[in-house]
Design a protein around this motif. Sequence first.
Motif, PDB file in Angstrom:
ATOM      1  N   GLY A 187      53.774  32.981  29.630  1.00  0.00           N
ATOM      2  CA  GLY A 187      52.841  32.059  29.003  1.00  0.00           C
ATOM      3  C   GLY A 187      51.422  32.169  29.532  1.00  0.00           C
ATOM      4  N   ASP A 188      51.181  33.116  30.412  1.00  0.00           N
ATOM      5  CA  ASP A 188      49.838  33.316  30.966  1.00  0.00           C
ATOM      6  C   ASP A 188      49.027  34.122  29.969  1.00  0.00           C
ATOM      7  OD1 ASP A 188      47.580  33.646  32.457  1.00  0.00           O
ATOM      8  OD2 ASP A 188      48.545  34.731  34.101  1.00  0.00           O
ATOM      9  N   ASN A 189      48.085  33.457  29.319  1.00  0.00           N
ATOM     10  CA  ASN A 189      47.294  34.113  28.284  1.00  0.00           C
ATOM     11  C   ASN A 189      45.849  34.328  28.702  1.00  0.00           C
ATOM     12  OD1 ASN A 189      49.442  34.314  26.446  1.00  0.00           O
ATOM     13  ND2 ASN A 189      49.174  32.171  25.897  1.00  0.00           N
ATOM     14  N   PHE A 244      42.675  36.437  30.049  1.00  0.00           N
ATOM     15  CA  PHE A 244      42.228  37.765  29.614  1.00  0.00           C
ATOM     16  C   PHE A 244      42.898  38.882  30.409  1.00  0.00           C
ATOM     17  CE2 PHE A 244      39.370  41.389  30.137  1.00  0.00           C
ATOM     18  CZ  PHE A 244      39.242  41.784  28.816  1.00  0.00           C
ATOM     19  N   ARG A 245      42.819  38.808  31.724  1.00  0.00           N
ATOM     20  CA  ARG A 245      43.359  39.893  32.551  1.00  0.00           C
ATOM     21  C   ARG A 245      44.873  39.991  32.451  1.00  0.00           C
ATOM     22  NH1 ARG A 245      39.139  37.982  36.512  1.00  0.00           N
ATOM     23  NH2 ARG A 245      37.400  39.384  36.096  1.00  0.00           N
ATOM     24  N   ALA A 246      45.540  38.850  32.299  1.00  0.00           N
ATOM     25  CA  ALA A 246      47.000  38.866  32.159  1.00  0.00           C
ATOM     26  C   ALA A 246      47.401  39.544  30.849  1.00  0.00           C
ATOM     27  CB  ALA A 246      47.554  37.448  32.220  1.00  0.00           C
ATOM     28  N   VAL A 247      46.693  39.235  29.768  1.00  0.00           N
ATOM     29  CA  VAL A 247      46.995  39.857  28.475  1.00  0.00           C
ATOM     30  C   VAL A 247      46.706  41.355  28.542  1.00  0.00           C
ATOM     31  CG1 VAL A 247      46.351  39.938  26.031  1.00  0.00           C
ATOM     32  CG2 VAL A 247      46.673  37.735  27.166  1.00  0.00           C
ATOM     33  N   GLN A 248      45.590  41.725  29.162  1.00  0.00           N
ATOM     34  CA  GLN A 248      45.266  43.146  29.310  1.00  0.00           C
ATOM     35  C   GLN A 248      46.368  43.874  30.087  1.00  0.00           C
ATOM     36  OE1 GLN A 248      42.300  45.206  28.389  1.00  0.00           O
ATOM     37  NE2 GLN A 248      42.560  43.612  26.849  1.00  0.00           N
TER      38      GLN A 248
END
Length: 138
Positions: free
Chosen positions: A18-20, A22-26
């Motif tokens: 559930g961590d959305n 920027f860096r987590a999505v990347q």
Amino acid sequence: MSDLEPTAGDAAAAPTDGDNRFRAVQHKLKTLGTAMTLSSNELEGLRRGMRTNAQRAEGLAAAIAHAELDKRFVEMTNQVALALGGAAVEVRKLHETAEDVSGQAHDARRTHARLYKGLDTIRSGRPERTPKPGFFAH
């Protein structure tokens, strides 16, 4: 027995935490793209091996027929060759799908970076905390 073994490399599955940010999505998109690239490479090796084994089975069936053994052995060996050839075709399709997903993950990562990197730079460069999404909607 198969030579394929699960690998414990950098291509581990990305957790859905559930961590959305920027860096987590990347990171998740990069992990997905890398995993699909690695699986694509492994699938191509599997396909080549299956194709080789199918050709060997065809040759063995011809040798069995030439040795005038019972025809049922020739038929069974031909069935194995046919099954391996069919499986190789399906593995090729899976390989192509893995390549496609890998490319799409890398494209999504580039698009995500283009759209949101500036915002992340602004947010991460200031000392004040940013309100959660939707805070100003109330």
